[in-house]
Design an enzyme around this catalytic site. Sequence first.
Site, PDB file in Angstrom:
ATOM      1  N   LYS A   1      -0.139  -9.327  -7.818  1.00 29.05           N
ATOM      2  CA  LYS A   1      -1.686  -8.298  -7.641  1.00 29.05           C
ATOM      3  C   LYS A   1      -2.115  -6.585  -8.556  1.00 29.05           C
ATOM      4  CE  LYS A   1      -1.226  -4.180  -5.805  1.00 29.05           C
ATOM      5  NZ  LYS A   1      -1.015  -3.150  -5.531  1.00 29.05           N
TER       6      LYS A   1
ATOM      7  N   ASP B   1      -1.947  -4.033   1.416  1.00 25.49           N
ATOM      8  CA  ASP B   1      -2.364  -4.795   0.543  1.00 25.49           C
ATOM      9  C   ASP B   1      -2.474  -6.541   1.077  1.00 25.49           C
ATOM     10  OD1 ASP B   1      -2.519  -3.092  -1.508  1.00 25.49           O
ATOM     11  OD2 ASP B   1      -0.837  -3.278  -1.786  1.00 25.49           O
TER      12      ASP B   1
HETATM   13  P1  ATP Z   1       2.559  -2.698  -3.281  1.00 27.56           P
HETATM   14  O1  ATP Z   1       1.975  -2.434  -4.340  1.00 27.56           O
HETATM   15  O2  ATP Z   1       1.582  -3.424  -2.589  1.00 27.56           O
HETATM   16  O3  ATP Z   1       2.454  -0.527  -3.333  1.00 27.56           O
HETATM   17  P2  ATP Z   1       5.282  -2.988  -4.433  1.00 27.56           P
HETATM   18  O4  ATP Z   1       4.874  -3.582  -5.467  1.00 27.56           O
HETATM   19  O5  ATP Z   1       5.130  -0.833  -5.084  1.00 27.56           O
HETATM   20  O6  ATP Z   1       4.048  -2.979  -3.559  1.00 27.56           O
HETATM   21  P3  ATP Z   1       7.101  -4.162  -3.665  1.00 27.56           P
HETATM   22  O7  ATP Z   1       7.448  -5.501  -4.145  1.00 27.56           O
HETATM   23  O8  ATP Z   1       5.912  -5.437  -2.669  1.00 27.56           O
HETATM   24  O9  ATP Z   1       6.754  -3.223  -3.758  1.00 27.56           O
HETATM   25  O10 ATP Z   1       8.298  -3.819  -3.064  1.00 27.56           O
HETATM   26  C1  ATP Z   1       8.554  -3.265  -1.519  1.00 27.56           C
HETATM   27  C2  ATP Z   1       9.446  -2.834  -0.970  1.00 27.56           C
HETATM   28  O11 ATP Z   1       8.756  -3.684   0.371  1.00 27.56           O
HETATM   29  C3  ATP Z   1      10.933  -2.859  -1.469  1.00 27.56           C
HETATM   30  O12 ATP Z   1      11.713  -1.509  -1.149  1.00 27.56           O
HETATM   31  C4  ATP Z   1      11.375  -4.228  -0.698  1.00 27.56           C
HETATM   32  O13 ATP Z   1      12.776  -4.101  -0.675  1.00 27.56           O
HETATM   33  C5  ATP Z   1      10.592  -4.441   0.318  1.00 27.56           C
HETATM   34  N1  ATP Z   1      10.511  -6.336   0.698  1.00 27.56           N
HETATM   35  C6  ATP Z   1       9.845  -6.773   1.681  1.00 27.56           C
HETATM   36  N2  ATP Z   1      10.116  -7.406   1.334  1.00 27.56           N
HETATM   37  C7  ATP Z   1       9.691  -7.736   0.631  1.00 27.56           C
HETATM   38  C8  ATP Z   1       9.627  -8.921  -0.385  1.00 27.56           C
HETATM   39  N3  ATP Z   1       8.850 -10.463  -0.228  1.00 27.56           N
HETATM   40  N4  ATP Z   1       9.358  -8.718  -1.636  1.00 27.56           N
HETATM   41  C9  ATP Z   1       9.949  -7.929  -2.579  1.00 27.56           C
HETATM   42  N5  ATP Z   1       9.891  -6.578  -1.435  1.00 27.56           N
HETATM   43  C10 ATP Z   1      10.019  -6.720  -0.226  1.00 27.56           C
END
Ligand code: ATP
Length: 285
Positions: A10, A136
């Site tokens: 997203k 989210d």
């Molecule tokens: P958001 O924009 O919702 O804050 P993000 O894109 O910044 O998310 P993610 O890629 O969701 O971040 O990763 C955030 C944390 O979630 C990481 O530290 C990761 O270890 C953990 N995590 C747990 N499950 C997953 C998964 N299936 N895929 C990615 N990260 C994951």
Amino acid sequence: MEVVNKAPAKINLSLDALFQHHDGQHEWKMVMTSVDLADYVHITLRDDNKITVATDTGFLPEDKRNLAYQAAVVLQREYHVKQGATIAIEKHIPVAAGLGGGSTDAAAVLRGLNDLWQLNLSLSQLAQLGLQVDSDVPYCVYSRPALVTGRGEKINILPTLPPFWVILAKPQVSISTPTILQQLDYEQVNDHPDTERLLRGISRHDFQEMIAGMGNVLAPITNTHCNDITRMCMQMRKFGAQIAQMSGSGPTVFGLCEKYSRAQHVFNSMKGFCREVYLVRPTLS
Ligand code: ATP
């Protein structure tokens, strides 16, 4: 039997935070859409009631810290399901990037297990459950253009967006969302996105009006950890993006262009500066 669910990343066309609730959670006002950069979540039934998660990354947790695992457990517990599931995640979305990678995997697990376990729950019911995993996840259950408010659980699906292309560029660093949110000081936020203008632009199918209302209140905070963000937004604008801003809590920045040729030029130019660049289509409806 196996189901494969697409779990799209997203982007936040706008991200505004209005106040902090007594429980520490934030009141959000965000316009989000998804893009065609996606993970693929493979789910098979098990004879026992175990949930297992594996990913092809080598560094993501595969235990209860994985949001996909948490989603499966929440659904299993709430609906007293006796079956288990084996979940394998093919990761393509950069991790800790502001693209909602973990949340979208969790949402894909909810949709996939709803089918496999034959629960017949509505998307709205899955979204409410998803809030137990991450703010989210409710949006990601729908993965369509939406105004997201409340703690992330109020999803208003929007009319079709005007057409455009998206260039994503992820700086080398990864940034944890809690680190950024801890620094969110409402007294210091003076540059809110004009969400009403953005929504007006969407309802009138007017791209210029839409982008005039965009913005992200977390960008100045994330920029103190990674000043590549401002620099990369400026580069994107210089190469022809009609707007460039950070997604989520960062550090990924994205640019928008109405014309494909211009988007391709921005994409090719950014590749000279940044290793992880993608040219993708948004979900318009
Ligand atoms: P958001 O924009 O919702 O804050 P993000 O894109 O910044 O998310 P993610 O890629 O969701 O971040 O990763 C955030 C944390 O979630 C990481 O530290 C990761 O270890 C953990 N995590 C747990 N499950 C997953 C998964 N299936 N895929 C990615 N990260 C994951």
